[in-house]
Scaffold this motif. Structure first.
Motif, PDB file in Angstrom:
ATOM      1  N   ALA A 287       0.840  -1.205   0.000  1.00  0.00           N
ATOM      2  CA  ALA A 287       0.000   0.000   0.000  1.00  0.00           C
ATOM      3  C   ALA A 287       0.870   1.248   0.000  1.00  0.00           C
ATOM      4  CB  ALA A 287      -0.915  -0.008   1.207  1.00  0.00           C
ATOM      5  N   PRO A 288       0.441   2.283  -0.644  1.00  0.00           N
ATOM      6  CA  PRO A 288       1.190   3.557  -0.622  1.00  0.00           C
ATOM      7  C   PRO A 288       1.277   4.115   0.808  1.00  0.00           C
ATOM      8  CG  PRO A 288      -0.434   3.518  -2.392  1.00  0.00           C
ATOM      9  CD  PRO A 288      -0.738   2.339  -1.533  1.00  0.00           C
ATOM     10  N   SER A 289       2.214   4.982   1.042  1.00  0.00           N
ATOM     11  CA  SER A 289       2.441   5.496   2.401  1.00  0.00           C
ATOM     12  C   SER A 289       1.288   6.381   2.876  1.00  0.00           C
ATOM     13  CB  SER A 289       3.759   6.291   2.449  1.00  0.00           C
ATOM     14  OG  SER A 289       3.718   7.340   1.494  1.00  0.00           O
ATOM     15  N   TYR A 290       0.597   7.006   1.948  1.00  0.00           N
ATOM     16  CA  TYR A 290      -0.483   7.912   2.348  1.00  0.00           C
ATOM     17  C   TYR A 290      -1.828   7.204   2.399  1.00  0.00           C
ATOM     18  CZ  TYR A 290      -1.008   7.852  -2.735  1.00  0.00           C
ATOM     19  OH  TYR A 290      -1.150   7.455  -4.018  1.00  0.00           O
ATOM     20  N   ALA A 291      -1.914   5.886   2.133  1.00  0.00           N
ATOM     21  CA  ALA A 291      -3.195   5.181   2.074  1.00  0.00           C
ATOM     22  C   ALA A 291      -3.424   4.437   3.380  1.00  0.00           C
ATOM     23  CB  ALA A 291      -3.209   4.213   0.904  1.00  0.00           C
ATOM     24  N   ASN A 292      -4.679   4.231   3.649  1.00  0.00           N
ATOM     25  CA  ASN A 292      -5.079   3.413   4.779  1.00  0.00           C
ATOM     26  C   ASN A 292      -4.872   1.956   4.392  1.00  0.00           C
ATOM     27  OD1 ASN A 292      -6.473   1.903   6.715  1.00  0.00           O
ATOM     28  ND2 ASN A 292      -7.875   3.592   7.115  1.00  0.00           N
ATOM     29  N   LYS A 293      -4.010   1.279   5.110  1.00  0.00           N
ATOM     30  CA  LYS A 293      -3.653  -0.087   4.704  1.00  0.00           C
ATOM     31  C   LYS A 293      -4.840  -1.018   4.721  1.00  0.00           C
ATOM     32  CE  LYS A 293       1.209   0.108   6.031  1.00  0.00           C
ATOM     33  NZ  LYS A 293       2.290  -0.545   6.796  1.00  0.00           N
ATOM     34  N   GLU A 294      -5.709  -0.845   5.681  1.00  0.00           N
ATOM     35  CA  GLU A 294      -6.865  -1.735   5.774  1.00  0.00           C
ATOM     36  C   GLU A 294      -7.813  -1.521   4.611  1.00  0.00           C
ATOM     37  OE1 GLU A 294     -10.328  -2.969   9.016  1.00  0.00           O
ATOM     38  OE2 GLU A 294      -8.835  -1.446   9.495  1.00  0.00           O
ATOM     39  N   VAL A 295      -8.024  -0.275   4.244  1.00  0.00           N
ATOM     40  CA  VAL A 295      -8.906   0.016   3.108  1.00  0.00           C
ATOM     41  C   VAL A 295      -8.250  -0.459   1.800  1.00  0.00           C
ATOM     42  CG1 VAL A 295     -10.032   1.860   1.821  1.00  0.00           C
ATOM     43  CG2 VAL A 295      -9.953   1.962   4.320  1.00  0.00           C
ATOM     44  N   TYR A 296      -6.974  -0.242   1.735  1.00  0.00           N
ATOM     45  CA  TYR A 296      -6.259  -0.655   0.510  1.00  0.00           C
ATOM     46  C   TYR A 296      -6.293  -2.173   0.346  1.00  0.00           C
ATOM     47  CZ  TYR A 296      -2.547  -0.997  -2.976  1.00  0.00           C
ATOM     48  OH  TYR A 296      -1.834  -1.263  -4.107  1.00  0.00           O
TER      49      TYR A 296
ATOM     50  N   SER B  45      -8.641  -4.110   1.390  1.00  0.00           N
ATOM     51  CA  SER B  45      -9.989  -4.580   1.089  1.00  0.00           C
ATOM     52  C   SER B  45     -10.269  -4.627  -0.424  1.00  0.00           C
ATOM     53  CB  SER B  45     -11.016  -3.688   1.784  1.00  0.00           C
ATOM     54  OG  SER B  45     -10.978  -2.375   1.232  1.00  0.00           O
ATOM     55  N   ILE B  46      -9.424  -3.903  -1.169  1.00  0.00           N
ATOM     56  CA  ILE B  46      -9.606  -3.949  -2.639  1.00  0.00           C
ATOM     57  C   ILE B  46      -9.263  -5.327  -3.173  1.00  0.00           C
ATOM     58  CG2 ILE B  46      -8.850  -2.947  -4.828  1.00  0.00           C
ATOM     59  CD1 ILE B  46      -8.221  -0.384  -3.322  1.00  0.00           C
ATOM     60  N   PHE B  47      -8.273  -5.976  -2.575  1.00  0.00           N
ATOM     61  CA  PHE B  47      -7.778  -7.261  -3.090  1.00  0.00           C
ATOM     62  C   PHE B  47      -8.281  -8.443  -2.281  1.00  0.00           C
ATOM     63  CE2 PHE B  47      -4.691  -3.906  -3.905  1.00  0.00           C
ATOM     64  CZ  PHE B  47      -4.542  -3.989  -5.272  1.00  0.00           C
ATOM     65  N   THR B  48      -8.776  -8.213  -1.090  1.00  0.00           N
ATOM     66  CA  THR B  48      -9.224  -9.331  -0.256  1.00  0.00           C
ATOM     67  C   THR B  48     -10.640  -9.083   0.178  1.00  0.00           C
ATOM     68  OG1 THR B  48      -8.367  -8.241   1.724  1.00  0.00           O
ATOM     69  CG2 THR B  48      -6.889  -9.763   0.563  1.00  0.00           C
ATOM     70  N   SER B  49     -11.237 -10.081   0.754  1.00  0.00           N
ATOM     71  CA  SER B  49     -12.622  -9.957   1.237  1.00  0.00           C
ATOM     72  C   SER B  49     -12.633  -9.138   2.539  1.00  0.00           C
ATOM     73  CB  SER B  49     -13.218 -11.336   1.507  1.00  0.00           C
ATOM     74  OG  SER B  49     -12.441 -12.018   2.450  1.00  0.00           O
ATOM     75  N   SER B  50     -13.788  -8.625   2.927  1.00  0.00           N
ATOM     76  CA  SER B  50     -13.910  -7.795   4.133  1.00  0.00           C
ATOM     77  C   SER B  50     -13.724  -8.650   5.382  1.00  0.00           C
ATOM     78  CB  SER B  50     -15.285  -7.122   4.169  1.00  0.00           C
ATOM     79  OG  SER B  50     -15.442  -6.327   3.009  1.00  0.00           O
ATOM     80  N   LYS B  51     -13.686  -7.984   6.500  1.00  0.00           N
ATOM     81  CA  LYS B  51     -13.522  -8.699   7.765  1.00  0.00           C
ATOM     82  C   LYS B  51     -14.710  -9.599   8.003  1.00  0.00           C
ATOM     83  CE  LYS B  51     -12.134  -6.524  11.318  1.00  0.00           C
ATOM     84  NZ  LYS B  51     -12.030  -5.563  12.445  1.00  0.00           N
ATOM     85  N   LYS B  52     -14.420 -10.691   8.686  1.00  0.00           N
ATOM     86  CA  LYS B  52     -15.493 -11.633   8.936  1.00  0.00           C
ATOM     87  C   LYS B  52     -16.519 -10.982   9.856  1.00  0.00           C
ATOM     88  CE  LYS B  52     -12.792 -15.831   8.378  1.00  0.00           C
ATOM     89  NZ  LYS B  52     -12.329 -17.098   8.990  1.00  0.00           N
ATOM     90  N   SER B  53     -17.763 -11.100   9.525  1.00  0.00           N
ATOM     91  CA  SER B  53     -18.852 -10.526  10.336  1.00  0.00           C
ATOM     92  C   SER B  53     -20.080 -11.396  10.128  1.00  0.00           C
ATOM     93  CB  SER B  53     -19.108  -9.074   9.922  1.00  0.00           C
ATOM     94  OG  SER B  53     -19.545  -9.043   8.570  1.00  0.00           O
ATOM     95  N   ASP B  54     -21.171 -10.853  10.614  1.00  0.00           N
ATOM     96  CA  ASP B  54     -22.405 -11.612  10.456  1.00  0.00           C
ATOM     97  C   ASP B  54     -23.065 -11.319   9.117  1.00  0.00           C
ATOM     98  OD1 ASP B  54     -22.927  -9.053  10.972  1.00  0.00           O
ATOM     99  OD2 ASP B  54     -24.423  -9.397  12.561  1.00  0.00           O
ATOM    100  N   PHE B  55     -22.328 -10.654   8.199  1.00  0.00           N
ATOM    101  CA  PHE B  55     -22.880 -10.395   6.868  1.00  0.00           C
ATOM    102  C   PHE B  55     -22.942 -11.703   6.082  1.00  0.00           C
ATOM    103  CE2 PHE B  55     -22.579  -5.626   5.956  1.00  0.00           C
ATOM    104  CZ  PHE B  55     -22.807  -5.301   7.273  1.00  0.00           C
ATOM    105  N   LYS B  56     -24.042 -11.871   5.386  1.00  0.00           N
ATOM    106  CA  LYS B  56     -24.190 -13.034   4.509  1.00  0.00           C
ATOM    107  C   LYS B  56     -23.940 -12.599   3.061  1.00  0.00           C
ATOM    108  CE  LYS B  56     -27.322 -16.759   3.281  1.00  0.00           C
ATOM    109  NZ  LYS B  56     -28.678 -17.330   3.443  1.00  0.00           N
ATOM    110  N   GLU B  57     -22.920 -13.187   2.456  1.00  0.00           N
ATOM    111  CA  GLU B  57     -22.579 -12.811   1.090  1.00  0.00           C
ATOM    112  C   GLU B  57     -23.007 -13.898   0.100  1.00  0.00           C
ATOM    113  OE1 GLU B  57     -18.488 -11.973   0.850  1.00  0.00           O
ATOM    114  OE2 GLU B  57     -18.536 -10.362   2.344  1.00  0.00           O
TER     115      GLU B  57
END
Length: 344
Positions: free
Chosen positions: A309-318, A320-332
């Motif tokens: 990730a670039p130095s000015y970007a939020n690593k977690e948001v960056y 999420s572009i390539f990986t799935s979101s955090k595990k939650s109770d969301f049904k996908e």
């Protein structure tokens, strides 16, 4: 003449289809006198008395008591399988039996002319494009290629194995030969000697031009007299040469093939050595892999999007572009992400 001096003779003429004759003749006369006035065919007759031959010079007094003489005609010779002539043959027929040329006694001049004017395979007149084999035989290229493709070459031409054994040649046409219908249609471009077998000709292997031996002797040069391309003494190939020349060409052909075979074997040997090195490398890699399985296999480095990730970007948001979101109770589902339960 008394009765003692005369003799009654019966002459039987059945063979002449004439009636028998009864004669009274002097005993002193020969039997031949009895045949006077008869239509006898020359000497083709003989006499018998009581079934025995009787000389025509015998006297009448020597006849047997029966006094009968039978005249018989001799059988004509021939016509009965006895080896004689039937009369139907003439002297011309007799002589033609010996004048007929046998295949093994062909005219050597005609055979030599045919070798220089016709294809050695098809027998058709030589025409462009023409080729020669390594022994100096002449062919129409089309006929030779067709025979090679269909594997119809005779055993006498078994030394021709492919296109590499064909040497293209250039025959110099004789002026107005086709218009005049002449059998010899080519000649030497320098001396004008006809390509008919009466003169020796050579083909230069590098350029293919056909020249007479005399032309190359008269002009001392190492270049073709037609295209001026340089050639060596080994490039001179006799066409339809003598037995000694053909033997030398055959030996040269075998030597050239031996060199080519040796070169191929050497090349194949080098290829095998390279393959051995490759096999050793493969074996070494397999051994390393096996050793790795026995011990603890090194952990494979996994890709982490946050590390790039670039130095000015939020690593977690960056990430999420390539990986799935955090595990939650969301049904996908396969097409979208659903809202939390109770909110849909």
């Amino acid at each position: 003449m008394g009765e003692r001096d005369s003799r009654a003779v019966v002459l039987l003429l059945d063979d002449l289809s004439l009636p028998s004759r009864r004669l009274t003749v002097p005993s002193r006369l020969p039997v031949s006198d009895l045949l006077r006035g008869l239509p006898l065919p020359g000497s083709s007759f003989y006499l018998t008395a009581d079934g025995r031959p009787l000389p025509i010079s015998a006297p009448v007094a020597s006849l047997p008591p029966s006094g009968s003489i039978q005249l018989r005609l001799r059988a004509l010779r021939g016509g009965g399988g006895d080896g004689g002539a039937t009369g139907a043959e003439s002297r011309d027929c007799y002589l033609s039996m010996y004048l007929t040329k046998k295949p093994d006694k062909a005219d050597p001049n005609e055979a030599r002319l045919s070798r220089f004017t016709c294809c050695a395979l098809s027998g058709e007149p030589l025409a462009a494009p023409a080729v020669a084999d390594r022994l100096g035989n002449l062919f129409n290229k089309e006929a030779l290629v067709e025979a090679l493709l269909h594997k119809r070459l005779p055993k006498t031409l078994s030394h021709i194995r492919g296109l590499k054994d064909m040497i293209p040649i250039h025959l110099h046409p004789k002026p107005d030969a086709d218009a005049a219908g002449e059998e010899v249609r080519f000649q030497c471009p320098v001396t004008g000697f006809e390509f008919n077998g009466n003169y020796q000709f050579l083909a230069l292997r590098k350029c293919g031009h056909v020249l007479s031996v005399k032309a190359l002797k008269e002009v001392k040069t190492s270049a073709c007299l037609v295209c001026h391309k340089e050639f060596d003494e080994a490039d001179k190939m006799p066409l339809n040469g003598t037995e000694e020349e053909v033997a030398a060409l055959r030996q040269r052909m075998e030597e050239e093939r031996g060199k080519v075979k040796e070169k191929k074997e050497k090349k194949v040997g080098n290829g095998l050595s390279g393959s051995k090195h490759a096999a050793v490398a493969v074996a070494a890699g397999a051994e390393k892999l096996e050793n790795g399985k026995k011990g603890e296999a090194p952990s494979a480095k996994r890709f982490k999007a946050s590390d790039h990730a670039p130095s000015y970007a939020n690593k977690e948001v960056y990430a999420s572009i390539f990986t799935s979101s955090k595990k939650s109770d969301f049904k996908e589902t396969y097409s979208c992400r659903s809202l939390p339960l109770g909110r849909n």
